[in-house]
Design a protein around this motif. Structure first.
Motif, short mmCIF file in Angstrom:
data_model
loop_
_atom_site.label_atom_id
_atom_site.label_comp_id
_atom_site.label_asym_id
_atom_site.label_seq_id
_atom_site.Cartn_x
_atom_site.Cartn_y
_atom_site.Cartn_z
N TYR A 31 0.88 -1.17 0.00
CA TYR A 31 0.00 0.00 0.00
C TYR A 31 0.92 1.22 0.00
O TYR A 31 2.09 1.12 0.37
CB TYR A 31 -1.02 -0.01 1.15
CG TYR A 31 -0.47 0.10 2.55
CD1 TYR A 31 -0.27 1.32 3.15
CD2 TYR A 31 -0.19 -1.05 3.28
CE1 TYR A 31 0.20 1.42 4.44
CE2 TYR A 31 0.28 -0.97 4.58
CZ TYR A 31 0.48 0.27 5.16
OH TYR A 31 0.95 0.36 6.43
N GLU A 117 -6.11 -2.16 0.57
CA GLU A 117 -6.95 -1.74 -0.56
C GLU A 117 -7.51 -0.34 -0.33
O GLU A 117 -7.51 0.49 -1.24
CB GLU A 117 -8.09 -2.74 -0.78
CG GLU A 117 -9.02 -2.39 -1.92
CD GLU A 117 -8.32 -2.30 -3.27
OE1 GLU A 117 -8.79 -1.52 -4.12
OE2 GLU A 117 -7.31 -2.99 -3.48
N ARG A 120 -4.83 2.24 -0.89
CA ARG A 120 -4.59 2.44 -2.32
C ARG A 120 -5.71 3.27 -2.95
O ARG A 120 -5.44 4.21 -3.72
CB ARG A 120 -4.45 1.11 -3.04
CG ARG A 120 -3.14 0.39 -2.77
CD ARG A 120 -2.94 -0.80 -3.70
NE ARG A 120 -3.90 -1.87 -3.47
CZ ARG A 120 -3.73 -2.88 -2.62
NH1 ARG A 120 -2.60 -2.98 -1.94
NH2 ARG A 120 -4.64 -3.80 -2.48
N GLN A 121 -6.96 2.93 -2.63
CA GLN A 121 -8.10 3.64 -3.22
C GLN A 121 -8.12 5.11 -2.82
O GLN A 121 -8.33 5.99 -3.67
CB GLN A 121 -9.42 2.99 -2.78
CG GLN A 121 -9.68 1.66 -3.42
CD GLN A 121 -10.91 0.97 -2.82
OE1 GLN A 121 -11.48 1.41 -1.83
NE2 GLN A 121 -11.33 -0.12 -3.46
N GLU A 124 -5.32 7.05 -4.53
CA GLU A 124 -5.62 7.30 -5.95
C GLU A 124 -6.68 8.40 -6.09
O GLU A 124 -6.57 9.26 -6.96
CB GLU A 124 -6.09 6.02 -6.63
CG GLU A 124 -6.24 6.15 -8.13
CD GLU A 124 -4.99 6.66 -8.83
OE1 GLU A 124 -5.13 7.46 -9.79
OE2 GLU A 124 -3.86 6.29 -8.45
N LYS A 125 -7.68 8.37 -5.23
CA LYS A 125 -8.72 9.41 -5.26
C LYS A 125 -8.12 10.79 -5.01
O LYS A 125 -8.41 11.75 -5.73
CB LYS A 125 -9.77 9.09 -4.19
CG LYS A 125 -10.85 10.13 -4.04
CD LYS A 125 -11.79 9.74 -2.91
CE LYS A 125 -12.78 10.81 -2.59
NZ LYS A 125 -13.65 10.44 -1.48
#
Length: 155
Positions: A31, A117, A120-121, A124-125
């Motif tokens: 991550y 996860e 990471r999400q 990215e956002k």
């Protein structure tokens, strides 16, 4: 132009979310390294001022990670935290930083893969949103994170 790498602060409750982060590390799950974890006794202890100080200190995004609903070790700390996060999201919209830069997530201690996860999400956002509008107006994030950690430990 070089690629923007956001700084994300994750306020993680000691019993569940921080343990999930630890499990992610133990499992060697990848991550983003730009997620700075601040361990808190309970997500309910994360006050409005702590989140705003993180943004003031240069964070591009923040998330509060608490226990699963109904499983808080302090009865309803995670429910209080979720209400507080919704309030602060509106406040961030009003002052021009953007409420979408703040999130509340719920994890159990065994959710190491889910922690990675989510990290990471959210990274990215925030990367798509771009830098915090007040990032260049304030001091370094590391000083703010240390101060917040000290304040939370004293409570």
């Amino acid at each position: 132009m070089e690629k923007f790498e956001p700084v994300v602060v994750a306020f993680c409750c000691h019993y569940c979310a921080y343990t999930a982060a630890d499990m992610a590390g133990s499992l060697r799950l990848c991550y983003p390294a730009n997620v700075k974890i601040v361990r808190v006794p309970c997500s309910g202890k994360v006050d409005t001022i702590h989140i705003l100080k993180a943004f003031e200190g240069g964070a591009d995004g923040v998330y509060v990670a608490g226990c699963m609903e109904g499983d808080c070790h302090f009865k309803n700390g995670n429910v209080r935290a979720a209400k507080r996060v919704r309030y602060i999201q509106k406040l961030l919209d009003d002052i021009g930083i953007g409420g979408q830069r703040l999130e509340m997530v719920n994890l159990s201690a065994g959710m190491g893969e889910r922690f990675a996860e989510i990290a990471r999400q959210i990274t990215e956002k925030i990367r798509k949103l771009g830098p915090n509008p007040i990032r260049n107006l304030t001091g370094p994030l590391s000083e703010a994170a240390v101060q917040i950690s000290k304040e939370l430990q004293l409570q």
